[in-house]
Design an enzyme around this catalytic site. Sequence first.
Site, PDB file in Angstrom:
ATOM      1  CB  SER A 399       8.367   1.741   0.481  1.00 37.97           C
ATOM      2  OG  SER A 399       7.317   0.871   0.869  1.00 37.97           O
ATOM      3  CG  ASP A 513      -0.100  -3.945  -6.622  1.00 44.82           C
ATOM      4  OD1 ASP A 513      -0.455  -3.653  -7.771  1.00 44.82           O
ATOM      5  OD2 ASP A 513       1.070  -3.808  -6.204  1.00 44.82           O
ATOM      6  CG  HIS A 654       8.016   0.756   5.262  1.00 45.91           C
ATOM      7  ND1 HIS A 654       7.087   1.716   5.628  1.00 45.91           N
ATOM      8  CD2 HIS A 654       7.951   0.659   3.908  1.00 45.91           C
ATOM      9  CE1 HIS A 654       6.489   2.174   4.543  1.00 45.91           C
ATOM     10  NE2 HIS A 654       6.987   1.549   3.486  1.00 45.91           N
TER      11      HIS A 654
END
Length: 1463
Positions: A399, A513, A654
């Site tokens: 993203s 991850d 983000h």
Amino acid sequence: MGLQPGVLLVGLLLLGQGITQIHTSSGKSTLEGQLWPETKKNFPFSCSPKKLGLNMPSESVHTLTPADIKLIAAIGDMETPPDSGAVNLDTSERTEKEPWRGCMGMMTVLSDIISHFNPSVLLPTCPPWRSAAVRGGVEELRTQAEELVSSLKKNPQLDFQQDWKLINVFFSNASLCYLCPSAHENGPLMSNMDKLAGILHYLHQEVPRAFVNLVDLFEVVAMPRWHQGTMLSRPSPEACGCSGETSKLDTVVMQWSYQETWDSLLASSSFNDQESFAVVFQPFFYEVSSPVEEPPSQDPTTLALSLWNNMMKPVGQKDEPFSTIERRPMKCPSQESPYLFTYRNSNYQSRLLKRQRQHKEREGTEIRCPDKDPSDSTPTSVHRLKPADIKVIGALGDSLTAGNGAGSRPGNILDVLTEYRGLSWSIGADHNISSVTTLPNILREFNPSLKGFSTGTGKANSVGAFFNQAVAGARAGDLIPQARTLVDLMKNHTSINFEEDWKIITVFIGGNDLCDFCSDPVTNSPENFTDNIRQALDILHAEVPRAFVNMVKVLQIVNLRELYKDSRVSCPRLILRNLCRCVLLPDDNSTELESLIDINKKYQERTHQLIESGRYDTREDFTVVLQPFFEKVDIPKTSEGLPDNTSFAPDCFHFSSKTHARAASALWKNMLEPVGQKTTQNNFENSIDIICPNQAFPYLSTYKNGIEGHGTWLTCRERTPSASPPTSVHALRPADVRVVAALGDSLTAGSGIGSKPGDLADVITQYRGLSYSSGGDGSLMNVTTLPNILREFNSNLTGYAVGTGDASNTNAFLNQAVPGAKAEELMSQVKTLVQKMKDDPRINFHEDWKVITVLIGTNDLCNHCTDLDLYSSANFFNHLLNALDILHREVPRALVNLVDFMNPSIMRQVFLGNPDKCPVQQASILCNCVLSLRENSYELARMDALTRAYQSSMRELVESGRYDTREDFSVVLQPFFLNIRLPILEDGRPDTSFFAPDCINPGQKFHSQLSRALWVNMLEPVGSKTDTLDLTADISLPCPTQEEPFLRTPQNSDYTYPTKPAIENWGSDFLCTEWKPSNSVPTSVHKLQPADIKVVAALGDSLTTAVGARASNSSDLLMSWRGLSWSIGGDGALETHTTLPNILKKFNPSIFGFSTGTLEETAGFNVAVEEARARDMPAQARDLVERMKASTEINLEMDWKLITLFIGSNDLCHYCDNPENHSAEEYVQHIRQALDILYEELPRAFINVVDIIMELAGLHQGQGGHCTALLPAQSTCSCLRHFPSSPVIQELKKVTWNLQSDMSRLSYQEKYTQREDFAVVVQPFFQNTLIPLDKLGSTDPTFFSEDCLHFSERGHAEMAIALWNNMLEPVGHKTTFNNFTYNRTKLKCPSTESPYLYTLQNSLSLPVQTEKASGVAPGIVSAAAAGGLLVGLIVGILAVSLWSSFRRRQKKSPPESVPVANF
């Protein structure tokens, strides 16, 4: 993209397909006691209601406390199974009654909690049970509400109008369509929602004094059933109108938005304006994680506790997901906020409304690179690829590459689901570089025809995505299908030439991850992470021609915790913790957090190893380069020091467009920086300038082309000189420098820099063009030197050396360093340099600004042991002063770098640590006085002390301000060489690859680091300069800034030279812990502990009476300060006066015999006499015995006595009067006679015999007339009148040696070992003691009295410390010197293993004697001989010092002609 306030509730399809019907049982409103017998014991009640101090019931729902609640009730549906404590009922009956029992269980727990605050709370109420056949929807909920109101009005125990009620309205949104980001804004649910709102309005109208919890239990009730195959199932995205698969990001954002929509609706409703009625939405959401296991069903106790905890949190902070694993502790009302939280008392403001704020403008930039042209012909090698050669760009990732939220307005959290691919740092190309900074927009400035970038918004399969194949939520394993897709797209796209066009592909993965690592450590292991990256890169390597791949290192994600934990920053923490629970939830300093940090590092390290393995450098047209700018990322801060959430999208996870822009600039910078010198740390607080390709080397950096050899990358954009040549050295810019020069020894001359390993013979070659401070071979791209750095600022620089040759060679130019040069030769180099600068037509001597670098000292230390006087720190200081004085006097417009020399200990480590690689057999030739010294030897300690003195003298000279008197001249000490960190190989040996074949001179790798470190120092403010050089560190070259554009001097650094704070006293700190005496009074002197000593005494001369220990009021007479005497004084306490008795007082406060004050009457057992010689010792011994026998204060037979004897200064001072009448045998005979008297007369005695010293007159050295009693000193000490080379002084050296040799035997005299209660121990700390020096290397006058022949109080303190420490050292292993360094903690302590004062016997060192008569250990005689030789030299110092003082008085010479003492 967002919902309008008018359709908040409707727009999210809040209620799914309807309100689930309720199961009921007829007429029951109380709990069957057997169902949850352990309800109260299931959790501890930790609150303290009494502490809240609340007595009066609340009049407002916004100040309602738990103690005000009279009744708890519920309406709605709960299909929750009972917990394990429930009775075993018939299956069908249990199924029918589950909702009712779940409700009663939950309400009972809440009632139990409330009862601790209000014991009179009534039994809880749940809706009547009815069979499934009569379940309705919202209609049934309305029926339950009406029945509840009726029952409340009829309850005789309840005052319906005055009592406060807690009503829980349970409903279950049977559809998950609210999780779909594109849910319909209109549908069949509107009527159901209106009816639910109607129920709340009904309760508001009918029920006074009520606090209503609106609780959606759908996830709690339904989610376990998705895994059980029941009638409830997760709706498909298509059924909800979703455009595709619902991702984790979709889920958590829509969960938050669902909750926020409810809160916004209720906060803006009329309910929030009432004083007696409030409705609060209480969320129940599971943590969103990978569906690895079935979520367990929740018992009513856990549900009730979670609901209670939610009620204890302000609205807007109910961000703790419902745990499927652990039962969280119960929260308590606080004294500051003891009430139940409503929208009003929470000061809630909807974040859905906050998003309407003005959106910040995007961050653009400007590119002003002079060369934007492509290569003359299309390159065939990726290692010769210019930015303008790039025609295609692509990207893989998650993203952060998809651009989620990059263009979202502040507060518009729902819009984070939008993928702003046109703003993505590595692949977006909305607008142009002036408004949007991205890698493609940068490259378009070089090649406007670039293809492949993404624009606008959309998913990876949208038209605008183009070659941006990143997918939100992707992990490393998802790179493989992304790479496959990207290759297929490139092959099939007609606008590009797949085989011929050069491509840049940026890969960035790993955040997801790490965020999910703890959920599945095996899948997310570092091995799997890098293996997935390898497979994706292998696809690109195998199938994509002409490609430059940026592998961006995974970011340091742990710093996200700083943003999450700072409550002052407004962030949707429910979203954050769901997106990245493995990073945000662990406690500080927990093993889980440490594990995450370790995994993060391993992700980075293993990626580094994969890329640098060479796996992707097998083709000339393909490479992968690791770009590490995310390796160490700090959270950007505001000016107030808060985490700056404007750097993030509204979800605080983000990147915002601002951070995308700065990431793009950082990536571009990395792409141009050489491998091994790339920027690894950023905080993105400030914009990052767009740097330009180096005109001399305009290619993207790869592992093969990266700076060749030993070059360095300089990123400075501002390289212009001053508008007009500066007149002040304090306004000197790098580009103003026109001339460079250097002075020094083989290091500056460049000896062996370019020699091949093992070619020892080539070390004599002087590679001046590679010298760190003056070499000019090549360019900065392949040779790092100071001139090559300066040439980047001023291409007309001159003065640097090139090639090889000696100082007279024309290639040397202004590098006048000479191999083997010592400080005394520096003045000659300076004169030659000045003349060359004056004579050379290329130099305007008076107008050109010059940088001159001086480094000297190593060869002085290599030779210091051959002549201690010649290489003294005082002489080093004078030689340096003379050289700098010439520069100061003769050279206009100059900045002089005075560089610390390399510590000789570094040379020893490398040379002696590699006997197979270094010419150890030539150690005595190369640097004898450093390399040939034994470890832990006195000589090595002396060399270390001299090294420090050299360094101190350099600092003292510069900080004297002597060279700050002219506006166009300054000397700046550059201390980067002060502390060197050697590279150590795996086998523990120093890495010789940094050195020339002789293992002494630095090699080119070393010189490159020296150049970088020197440049760093030159730009660092004085007072804040780096004084450590790590030879393996990646040292980047800093740039002058607009605020600080000048080379730093003390003046433009606002630096004030330090003044040393005055020391208030010469006391010591006592750190010993074992102070107790022996359990019983010892009968053996060999078992004597310090605390056993009851009496102290002393014999000696004026050094023991402490003549001149303090300044006298009389100019003719020095006073005896017996109370300060080192061995016998007892004035004050140890903390202010360090003396042997004051030390012993710490063990035995009642010790007797010490001197106080200055009067004879208070001398105690101090029988010393000022003019005494050795011949007077027997008389003093008899006097002492008589005083002790006559004293009524001591028990002569039983008390242990410590007696110190120190004599000899007057004997040696008068030796020159009549040498024939002074022999060592006579001296020792007198001492032995005194000891015999003490042996015969005094029981229980420990005798210290202190070795002789004759160094006091050395104080005159370098003092410039400090001593006020020079002539009286000569008359007192006739040997001072003689020259150092005179026969009588030479003879005095022999006598001194003999005295010390004979004295050392006294400890071994058989006579004094016959008695168990008597011992004589020679304390040799004066044997090799050096004259104490100050920072300038001159004799430190603070140790001496006004007449320069006696010790001051400071000197007495040092003698006391040395004597005490000698007493605690075994015979044969005693320290034979004292370095006179000031330290309050130098006193040793007796140990538990060795608590005794050391004698010959308890030292276990009695040698096997071949001749009983001698009683001397041969090893001791040898040691004494060596020590005596040095003391003999000190005697020479005494005379020479005075002679130098005479010369200075007779002839005042300029500094360069200061006479040198030849010891």
